[in-house]
Enzyme design. Structure first.
Site, PDB file in Angstrom:
ATOM      1  N   CYS A 161      36.582  25.489 -34.939  1.00 44.36           N
ATOM      2  CA  CYS A 161      36.231  24.820 -33.679  1.00 44.36           C
ATOM      3  C   CYS A 161      36.255  25.800 -32.508  1.00 44.36           C
ATOM      4  CB  CYS A 161      37.189  23.671 -33.451  1.00 44.36           C
ATOM      5  SG  CYS A 161      37.358  22.645 -34.914  1.00 44.36           S
ATOM      6  N   LYS A 171      31.933  17.902 -25.501  1.00 50.80           N
ATOM      7  CA  LYS A 171      32.678  18.311 -26.697  1.00 50.80           C
ATOM      8  C   LYS A 171      32.887  19.828 -26.697  1.00 50.80           C
ATOM      9  CE  LYS A 171      34.221  19.131 -30.699  1.00 50.80           C
ATOM     10  NZ  LYS A 171      35.521  18.751 -31.196  1.00 50.80           N
TER      11      LYS A 171
HETATM   12  N1  SAJ Z   1      46.020  28.865 -30.461  1.00 49.72           N
HETATM   13  C1  SAJ Z   1      46.586  29.906 -29.767  1.00 49.72           C
HETATM   14  N2  SAJ Z   1      47.322  29.638 -28.656  1.00 49.72           N
HETATM   15  C2  SAJ Z   1      47.511  28.360 -28.206  1.00 49.72           C
HETATM   16  C3  SAJ Z   1      46.926  27.296 -28.910  1.00 49.72           C
HETATM   17  C4  SAJ Z   1      46.178  27.583 -30.035  1.00 49.72           C
HETATM   18  O1  SAJ Z   1      46.445  31.082 -30.127  1.00 49.72           O
HETATM   19  O2  SAJ Z   1      48.193  28.186 -27.186  1.00 49.72           O
HETATM   20  C5  SAJ Z   1      45.193  29.137 -31.639  1.00 49.72           C
HETATM   21  C6  SAJ Z   1      45.678  28.488 -32.928  1.00 49.72           C
HETATM   22  O3  SAJ Z   1      46.685  29.233 -33.538  1.00 49.72           O
HETATM   23  C7  SAJ Z   1      44.407  28.436 -33.748  1.00 49.72           C
HETATM   24  C8  SAJ Z   1      43.347  28.185 -32.690  1.00 49.72           C
HETATM   25  O4  SAJ Z   1      43.922  28.548 -31.468  1.00 49.72           O
HETATM   26  O5  SAJ Z   1      44.147  29.678 -34.393  1.00 49.72           O
HETATM   27  C9  SAJ Z   1      42.837  26.765 -32.619  1.00 49.72           C
HETATM   28  O6  SAJ Z   1      43.892  25.841 -32.809  1.00 49.72           O
HETATM   29  P1  SAJ Z   1      44.067  24.492 -31.968  1.00 49.72           P
HETATM   30  O7  SAJ Z   1      45.282  23.801 -32.468  1.00 49.72           O
HETATM   31  O8  SAJ Z   1      43.998  24.783 -30.531  1.00 49.72           O
HETATM   32  O9  SAJ Z   1      42.760  23.658 -32.264  1.00 49.72           O
HETATM   33  P2  SAJ Z   1      41.948  23.227 -33.582  1.00 49.72           P
HETATM   34  O10 SAJ Z   1      40.852  24.222 -33.770  1.00 49.72           O
HETATM   35  O11 SAJ Z   1      42.844  22.956 -34.735  1.00 49.72           O
HETATM   36  O12 SAJ Z   1      41.349  21.819 -33.067  1.00 49.72           O
HETATM   37  C10 SAJ Z   1      40.561  21.804 -31.867  1.00 49.72           C
HETATM   38  C11 SAJ Z   1      41.057  20.646 -30.991  1.00 49.72           C
HETATM   39  N3  SAJ Z   1      40.475  20.793 -29.660  1.00 49.72           N
HETATM   40  C12 SAJ Z   1      41.214  20.710 -28.533  1.00 49.72           C
HETATM   41  O13 SAJ Z   1      42.417  20.571 -28.543  1.00 49.72           O
HETATM   42  C13 SAJ Z   1      40.480  20.810 -27.258  1.00 49.72           C
HETATM   43  C14 SAJ Z   1      40.683  19.302 -31.629  1.00 49.72           C
HETATM   44  O14 SAJ Z   1      41.013  18.222 -30.764  1.00 49.72           O
HETATM   45  C15 SAJ Z   1      39.184  19.269 -31.945  1.00 49.72           C
HETATM   46  O15 SAJ Z   1      38.789  18.041 -32.540  1.00 49.72           O
HETATM   47  C16 SAJ Z   1      38.894  20.396 -32.923  1.00 49.72           C
HETATM   48  O16 SAJ Z   1      39.195  21.625 -32.237  1.00 49.72           O
HETATM   49  C17 SAJ Z   1      37.432  20.334 -33.318  1.00 49.72           C
HETATM   50  O17 SAJ Z   1      37.169  19.883 -34.448  1.00 49.72           O
HETATM   51  O18 SAJ Z   1      36.561  20.650 -32.509  1.00 49.72           O
END
Ligand code: SAJ
Length: 420
Positions: free
Chosen positions: A257, A203
């Site tokens: 996360c 995870k």
């Molecule tokens: N972000 C970037 N660049 C990117 C992608 C995301 O700057 O290319 C930023 C987003 O704007 C945000 C952060 O990263 O601030 C996180 O966003 P996210 O959409 O990547 O993820 P979360 O935190 O909403 O959800 C993640 C997910 N994990 C993965 O995709 C590996 C989700 O599946 C998990 O269940 C969740 O974390 C969790 O609860 O752990």
């Protein structure tokens, strides 16, 4: 195994509890916050997640789910409480241990306990096993225990809860098998059985993979400013290679996360060097963005900025660890006036404005979270309210031609070449 007690009714616990209830389980939802309990018992919700309102309403109306402040006897206990980080970047397991302690008086022979909360590797084995053993039952033989981490994406939780593969990490085979029997009733993805510690680490590695990859994109972004090139173009070109998938740069990585979980590995291993550095790189982005904003405003006396989006990402109301908060704190420190418009967020550390107020006499529109509503903003009309027409899109999500046509000077984070 039909009665389930879900501890923690937040972003993970509430969808979990309500989906289980609409699939025929008797669910007792437990939360320490009486306001949350009251809201849920009315069939309403306290968080914003597409579709959740309907499922919670259906769960409560069916009589299969209700919420209360204390646990009670059940066949299965699911712990879905927060695991924040402390100021020293180590995990705060207080909510997990409190939840586990609260079920001790209600545990009966044959019960299953599932930890869904994300936690540092070995938490299930080293913290929960001894704690739950205080019940007097033998763990793995009389009480079963598994770590089944949630993996759902905020904004798409209901779909991913059902369709994603699920890791079932038992402290022994019987525990994993018992947990599998619960999830197979509601999950259409594969149920993959492993041990609890592998489940915890897997995870963490999922979110760490993403965090490290985003750090790489943010590093390319900073390099672009040094070398006068367009990082977004570079990333797009590199991603045309069949085995490359660079992520997107942004104002920082937020949420509960990615901004938190990698630290749980750093806490446990001195070898986690790349993981720690990536966290540090991503944490520099709000400062980097605030510096670029300051530069765009340097000729303007008493400058004012319109911030679009303070949630940690688009289309969610969650402000936990949001990089926008860091950006705004820096702008305020630099004596730059800030007005915020975010249609999702209702309570925030800084004052929130309506659309018009946010644009009035502003010198720059700073987009920090890519809420879909922003795509429909009228650049010509909003431009009329402003003192200077500048746009800084840190998520590369708006129709820039439209804003340019309305007379805006448009900058996009990472696009640092002569055309921009
Ligand atoms: N972000 C970037 N660049 C990117 C992608 C995301 O700057 O290319 C930023 C987003 O704007 C945000 C952060 O990263 O601030 C996180 O966003 P996210 O959409 O990547 O993820 P979360 O935190 O909403 O959800 C993640 C997910 N994990 C993965 O995709 C590996 C989700 O599946 C998990 O269940 C969740 O974390 C969790 O609860 O752990």
């Amino acid at each position: 195994m039909n009665k389930i007690c879900v501890l923690g009714l937040g972003y993970i616990g509430l969808p979990t509890a309500s989906i289980l209830a609409t699939n025929g389980f008797q669910v007792v939802g437990v939360d320490v916050d009486s306001k949350i309990v009251d809201v849920i018992n009315k069939g309403q919700i306290h968080i914003n997640e597409p579709g959740l309102k309907t499922v919670v309403y259906a769960a409560v109306q069916s009589g299969n789910m209700h919420a209360q402040l204390m646990p009670e006897e059940a066949d299965t206990f699911i712990i879905a409480v927060p695991t924040p980080i402390k100021s020293d970047n180590t995990a705060d397991l207080t909510y997990v241990t409190k939840a586990a302690e609260s079920i001790l008086p209600f545990l009966r022979k044959g019960n299953l306990v599932i930890l869904e909360s994300t936690c540092p590797p070995r938490t299930t084995a080293d913290v929960l096993v001894p704690l739950l053993s205080q019940s007097g039952y033998r763990l793995g033989e009389e009480i079963y225990l598994a770590h089944c981490p949630e993996r759902v994406l905020p904004g798409n939780i209901l779909h991913e809860f059902v369709s994603n593969d699920r890791i079932i990490g038992g402290i022994n085979e019987q525990s994993a098998e018992k947990a599998r029997e619960i999830y197979e009733k509601v999950v259409q993805g594969n149920l993959v059985i492993t041990d609890a510690t592998s489940a915890e680490m897997a995870k963490l590695m999922e979110n760490t993979f993403r965090d490290v990859n985003i750090a790489l994109a943010n590093e390319v972004c900073k390099i672009a400013y040094e070398l006068n090139l367009n990082a977004l173009e570079v990333i797009k070109l590199a991603n045309m290679h069949p085995r490359v998938n660079l992520h997107q740069p942004g104002p920082g990585v937020g949420g509960h996360c990615l901004a938190v979980d990698p630290w749980f590995i750093v806490e446990k291993s001195s070898n986690a060097k790349l993981i720690q550095l990536s966290r540090e790189i991503n944490n520099t982005m709000p400062h980097f963005v605030a510096g670029l904003v300051e530069k765009m405003l340097e000729q303007i006396a008493d400058p004012k900025v319109t911030v679009l989006g303070v949630a940690y990402k688009g289309n969610v109301d969650d402000i936990r660890e949001s990089p926008a908060t860091e950006v705004i704190r820096e702008l305020v420190k630099k004596n730059i006036g800030v007005k915020i418009y975010d249609p999702y967020v209702k309570n925030y550390e800084f004052e929130l404005s309506n659309l018009e107020e946010a644009f009035l006499a502003s010198d720059l529109v700073l987009l920090l979270a890519d809420h879909k509503e922003y795509k429909y903003l009228s650049a010509p009309e909003l431009g009329l309210l402003m003192r200077n027409k500048q746009l800084f899109d840190t998520r590369n999500c708006l129709n820039h031609a439209k804003w340019k046509d309305a007379g805006f000077n448009v900058k996009v984070l990472g696009m640092n070449n002569q055309n921009n």
